[in-house]
Design an enzyme around this catalytic site. Structure first.
Site, short mmCIF file in Angstrom:
data_model
loop_
_atom_site.label_atom_id
_atom_site.label_comp_id
_atom_site.label_asym_id
_atom_site.label_seq_id
_atom_site.Cartn_x
_atom_site.Cartn_y
_atom_site.Cartn_z
N LYS A 68 0.81 -1.24 0.00
CA LYS A 68 0.00 0.00 0.00
C LYS A 68 0.84 1.28 0.00
O LYS A 68 0.37 2.32 -0.47
CB LYS A 68 -0.95 0.02 1.20
CG LYS A 68 -2.12 -0.94 1.06
CD LYS A 68 -3.13 -0.69 2.18
CE LYS A 68 -4.32 -1.59 2.07
NZ LYS A 68 -5.42 -1.18 2.97
N ASP A 105 -10.35 3.27 1.02
CA ASP A 105 -10.63 2.90 2.42
C ASP A 105 -11.39 4.00 3.15
O ASP A 105 -12.28 3.72 3.96
CB ASP A 105 -9.32 2.62 3.17
CG ASP A 105 -8.73 1.26 2.82
OD1 ASP A 105 -9.49 0.37 2.42
OD2 ASP A 105 -7.50 1.11 2.95
#
Ligand code: ATR
Length: 270
Positions: A68, A105
């Site tokens: 990420k 997210d």
């Protein structure tokens, strides 16, 4: 051109729930495309993106542990997630051909809170890692505050509060949660195999919402304690499905059938 597809990349990758979620929605909508799990080691990350960029069938990917942060170097950051969240979890090819990264997210976390007006309300967050950054990013957009941030490393928590411009204080985990409209666990505490998260919820008002991003187990100790107090709870599958929904629309250009979440949740738990 082969069948359109998107994938999720990680190392390891076999545990990922994303293929189940996206596969369910593709089938439900009758879209002739695939969603795959692709094992990509850190060394292979640049080559992965170089290959995908030139594959006309590829619509994008979800990015999971440990890529990420490293993936930021491989994609253009047109939505400013590098500074704000410091991580990307989704990449797509833009219409001009560029590889663009984003982070779904924050939007996935915020989706189940859409009906609540949390502006100016006190909120408590546990955690100061990558997931907490996405949570705080979303909470800052909702103008919540003040924020009490519990974290094992208190200095890290305090730095995060000031980075997002929140009033409030950072405290070590434990003890009582102050009166808050919303409490969020943004750590892995309470997950199967991890230490429990023990918080005293007795100071919360009757209309407080308790949100845990952990989904295994679905009912964490925190959510069980909140239910015992008859508080509204939001479990980790909500955020998991929420972030996938934002990515799905980016990949396949259609909104997923969220009216079938009950079926999807049963599949994810099965
Ligand atoms: P993620 O991307 O899931 O947020 P991370 O960036 O590694 O993962 O962050 C992990 C978070 O869980 C941090 O808030 C971490 O606390 P520290 O900042 O003090 O390290 C917290 N965490 C993980 N394991 C923990 C444990 N055993 N006890 C307390 N906090 C823990």
């Amino acid at each position: 051109m082969g069948k359109p597809y998107a994938d999720v990349i990680g190392d390891p990758i076999s545990h990922s729930k994303s293929p189940l979620i996206h596969g369910f929605w593709l089938e439900a909508l009758g879209i002739d495309a695939e969603y795959r799990a692709t094992h990509v080691t850190p060394d292979a990350l640049p080559a992965y993106f170089a290959e995908r960029k030139d594959d006309p069938a590829w619509r994008g990917c979800n990015i999971t542990v440990p890529h990420k942060v490293a993936a930021l170097a491989q994609v253009e950051d047109r939505s400013g997630v590098r500074t704000a969240i410091g991580a990307v979890n989704t990449a797509i090819r833009a219409e001009d051909g560029a590889l663009v990264g984003t982070n779904t997210d924050a939007a996935g976390f915020a989706a189940p809170l859409a009906g609540l007006d949390l502006a100016g309300k006190p909120v408590t967050v546990v955690g100061a890692g990558g997931a907490a950054r996405a949570v705080l990013f979303a909470l800052a957009e909702m103008n919540v505050g003040p924020v009490t941030l519990f974290n094992r490393d208190v200095a890290k928590g305090a730095a995060l509060l000031s980075a997002f411009g929140f009033e409030g204080q950072a405290l070590p985990i434990g003890g009582g949660v102050p009166s808050s409209a919303l409490v969020v666990n943004a750590t892995s505490l309470g997950m199967t195999g991890q230490p429990p998260l023990d918080l005293d919820l007795s100071a919360l008002p009757a209309d407080a919402v308790v949100y845990d991003i952990v989904y295994a187990p679905l009912e964490t100790g925190l959510l069980a304690a909140a239910r015992a107090r008859r508080l509204v709870t939001i479990d980790g599958l909500e955020m998991l499905i929420g972030q996938a929904a934002v990515a799905f629309e980016l990949f396949f250009g259609a909104a997923p059938p969220r009216d079938r979440d009950d079926e999807l949740r049963a599949i994810l738990l099965g």
